[in-house]
Design a protein around this motif. Structure first.
Motif, short mmCIF file in Angstrom:
data_model
loop_
_atom_site.label_atom_id
_atom_site.label_comp_id
_atom_site.label_asym_id
_atom_site.label_seq_id
_atom_site.Cartn_x
_atom_site.Cartn_y
_atom_site.Cartn_z
N TYR A 92 -5.24 -27.88 -39.85
CA TYR A 92 -4.15 -29.01 -38.80
C TYR A 92 -4.50 -28.33 -37.57
N GLN A 93 -4.63 -27.17 -37.27
CA GLN A 93 -4.42 -26.58 -36.17
C GLN A 93 -6.34 -26.63 -35.90
N GLN A 94 -6.99 -27.13 -35.89
CA GLN A 94 -8.39 -27.54 -36.06
C GLN A 94 -8.70 -29.26 -35.40
N ILE A 95 -7.34 -29.98 -35.94
CA ILE A 95 -7.21 -31.29 -35.84
C ILE A 95 -6.55 -31.25 -34.32
N MET A 96 -5.75 -30.19 -33.86
CA MET A 96 -4.60 -30.28 -33.03
C MET A 96 -5.44 -30.16 -31.96
N ILE A 97 -6.20 -28.67 -31.74
CA ILE A 97 -7.32 -28.68 -31.11
C ILE A 97 -8.49 -29.73 -30.33
N ILE A 98 -8.75 -30.91 -31.36
CA ILE A 98 -9.48 -32.06 -31.45
C ILE A 98 -8.39 -33.05 -30.44
N GLY A 99 -7.03 -33.01 -30.62
CA GLY A 99 -6.33 -34.22 -30.57
C GLY A 99 -6.33 -33.36 -28.02
N LEU A 100 -6.01 -31.95 -28.23
CA LEU A 100 -6.31 -31.49 -27.06
C LEU A 100 -7.43 -31.55 -26.41
N GLY A 101 -8.83 -31.70 -27.06
CA GLY A 101 -9.83 -31.32 -26.06
C GLY A 101 -9.86 -33.17 -25.54
N GLU A 102 -9.60 -34.12 -26.64
CA GLU A 102 -9.14 -35.67 -26.54
C GLU A 102 -8.75 -35.48 -24.77
N LEU A 103 -7.21 -34.72 -25.08
CA LEU A 103 -6.96 -35.27 -23.47
C LEU A 103 -7.49 -34.55 -22.41
N VAL A 104 -7.73 -33.50 -22.83
CA VAL A 104 -9.04 -32.66 -21.61
C VAL A 104 -10.00 -33.19 -21.14
N LEU A 105 -10.63 -34.16 -22.19
CA LEU A 105 -11.73 -35.21 -22.02
C LEU A 105 -10.99 -36.56 -20.96
N VAL A 106 -9.87 -37.21 -21.43
CA VAL A 106 -9.80 -38.67 -20.88
C VAL A 106 -9.57 -37.58 -19.01
N ALA A 107 -8.56 -36.17 -19.19
CA ALA A 107 -8.77 -36.06 -17.93
C ALA A 107 -9.82 -35.83 -16.49
N GLY A 108 -10.44 -35.26 -17.46
CA GLY A 108 -11.77 -34.97 -16.49
C GLY A 108 -12.99 -36.17 -16.15
N LEU A 109 -12.79 -37.01 -17.30
CA LEU A 109 -13.78 -38.63 -16.44
C LEU A 109 -13.07 -39.25 -15.90
N SER A 110 -11.57 -39.01 -16.46
CA SER A 110 -11.00 -39.63 -15.09
C SER A 110 -11.34 -39.31 -14.17
N TYR A 111 -11.12 -37.58 -13.57
CA TYR A 111 -10.76 -37.77 -12.62
C TYR A 111 -12.48 -37.34 -11.65
N ALA A 112 -13.32 -37.39 -13.11
CA ALA A 112 -14.77 -37.84 -12.26
C ALA A 112 -15.01 -38.56 -11.58
N GLY A 113 -14.65 -39.88 -11.77
CA GLY A 113 -14.30 -41.52 -11.37
C GLY A 113 -13.66 -41.55 -9.54
N ALA A 172 -2.38 -38.55 -22.34
CA ALA A 172 -3.82 -38.68 -22.27
C ALA A 172 -3.26 -39.96 -21.37
N VAL A 173 -3.51 -41.30 -21.89
CA VAL A 173 -2.84 -42.40 -21.15
C VAL A 173 -2.01 -41.19 -19.80
N GLY A 174 -1.00 -41.11 -20.00
CA GLY A 174 -0.39 -40.85 -18.52
C GLY A 174 -1.24 -39.84 -17.81
N ALA A 175 -2.76 -39.55 -18.88
CA ALA A 175 -3.06 -38.53 -17.73
C ALA A 175 -3.77 -39.53 -16.40
N GLU A 176 -4.41 -40.06 -17.63
CA GLU A 176 -5.47 -40.90 -16.72
C GLU A 176 -4.66 -42.10 -15.91
N LEU A 177 -3.08 -42.90 -15.73
CA LEU A 177 -2.36 -43.13 -15.23
C LEU A 177 -2.15 -41.92 -13.92
#
Length: 387
Positions: free
Chosen positions: A204-225, A289-294
């Motif tokens: 469960y801890q590992q999948i939570m890290i995966i979820g947070l990784g998705e959030l950070v990835l979305v933030a980084g890609l959105s910022y890069a754009g 993550a959706v809110g982060a992209e917005l």
């Protein structure tokens, strides 16, 4: 010398750490999370949110069922390795289909979901021939065989698709709670559903890290754009800070006590409930993550009702899951977290500032929860030590 079925089962002396293929399977889940977030972005309505929840719950149940399989059976055996590889492929295909999972790619989504469960069931039933644990595997396969018909019927009947899939998913989620009762086989007993607390807590801890990784990835890609202007930079930093604080809120203290709690509890209750609560928390992270992209893409735009609900609702949904998680594990309620829900809800309903301001409020509220929770934990420890 152990028989072939005995070699398939996870031994009591097996390592609690996740195997390489379990972690590889988690990587496939990244795409599913990303694609369900995209489904919501392109269906930005209440109905769209509910349909996204259906897709997310389905791919989440693939993860839960596969994780239970790796807990019951030895993930280092060739057969279970093959099952994990099939599950990873199925998760990838479900992720590919998710944005159109209720429309043009419904057959791919349902086929991936059904395929993972049926392949796992057929393999375990076959390999456990002559062993008492075959009855558990056979019960589970019977249930998934029944719901497979409903999932595939949803593909053929578009007008009834959502209703049929909701019905099928409810049955799939209900099965372990009841012990998968099956004619002539009865229902699984408590010892048959035993889960290894240390292994499951780590997963469960590992999948939570995966979820947070998705959030950070979305933030980084959105910022890069963006043009890397001041407003976009501030929005990016706020999302990053929120991701860090969500991680801190998860790991202390109930997240660290999950393993012992699972070892003591009835797996048909706590094992399933913790899966449900992690789904709520993962859904909160996806919504964040959706809110982060917005907020990163349009920081100076004035928020409307939908965007305000998403930006405030992501952290709020995570906190709902986290409050219930603490209540389930050690019977405690964090009142700062409860108060934060009212603040986030009030801001989402009452205020319409720019998206950057909404993101700032959400971050400050989560930060306040972290600080107050930490102060409460230190105070509690001080009292215990003085006693």
């Amino acid at each position: 010398m152990a028989s072939r079925p005995e070699r398939l089962l996870r031994g009591s002396d097996a390592s609690l750490s996740a195997s390489f293929l379990e972690l590889f399977f988690d990587l496939a889940f990244v795409l599913a999370l990303s694609q369900t977030a995209q489904h919501l972005l392109h269906n930005f309505t209440l109905g769209g949110a509910l349909r996204t929840a259906l897709l997310l719950a389905a791919v989440w149940w693939i993860w839960v069922a596969t994780t239970w399989t790796a807990d019951w059976y030895d993930p280092e055996t060739p057969v279970i390795r093959a099952v994990l590889i099939v599950a990873a492929l199925g998760s990838l295909l479900a992720g590919v289909a998710a944005p159109q999972g209720l429309h043009g790619r419904a057959a791919l989504f349902a086929g991936a979901y059904v395929g993972v469960h049926l392949v796992r069931g057929v393999v375990t039933v076959t390999m456990l021939r002559g062993h008492p644990r075959q009855r558990r595997a056979l019960r589970i396969l019977c249930w998934y065989s029944v719901t497979a018909v409903v999932w595939l019927a949803g593909v053929l009947l578009p007008a009834w698709r959502v209703a049929l899939w909701v019905f099928a998913l409810v049955i799939d989620l209900t099965g372990p709670r009841l012990g998968w009762p099956t004619p002539r086989l009865g229902r699984a007993r408590r010892h048959e559903l035993h889960l290894t607390g240390g292994h499951l807590a780590e997963r469960y801890q590992q999948i939570m890290i995966i979820g947070l990784g998705e959030l950070v990835l979305v933030a980084g890609l959105s910022y890069a754009g963006t043009g890397l202007d001041l407003a976009g930079t501030v929005a990016f930093l706020l999302v990053f800070a929120t991701a860090v604080m969500i991680g801190l809120l998860y790991v202390t203290p109930a997240g660290q006590r999950l393993g012992p709690a699972l070892d003591r509890a009835d797996p048909s209750r706590l094992g399933v409930v913790t899966g449900d609560l992690h789904l709520v928390m993962i859904a909160g992270i996806v919504l964040t993550a959706v809110g982060a992209e917005l907020s990163i893409a349009h920081p100076t735009e004035k928020g409307d009702t939908a965007s305000a609900l998403v930006i405030m609702g992501g952290p709020a949904l995570f906190l709902v899951g986290r409050i219930l998680f603490s209540l389930t594990i050690h019977r405690r309620i964090s009142w700062p977290r409860v108060a934060a829900l009212f603040v986030l809800g009030g801001v989402a309903v009452a205020l319409r500032p720019p998206l950057l301001a909404l993101s700032a409020v959400a971050t400050v509220v989560v930060l306040a929860v972290v600080v107050l929770d930490r102060a409460g934990i230190l105070s509690y420890r001080s009292v215990r030590q003085s006693d």
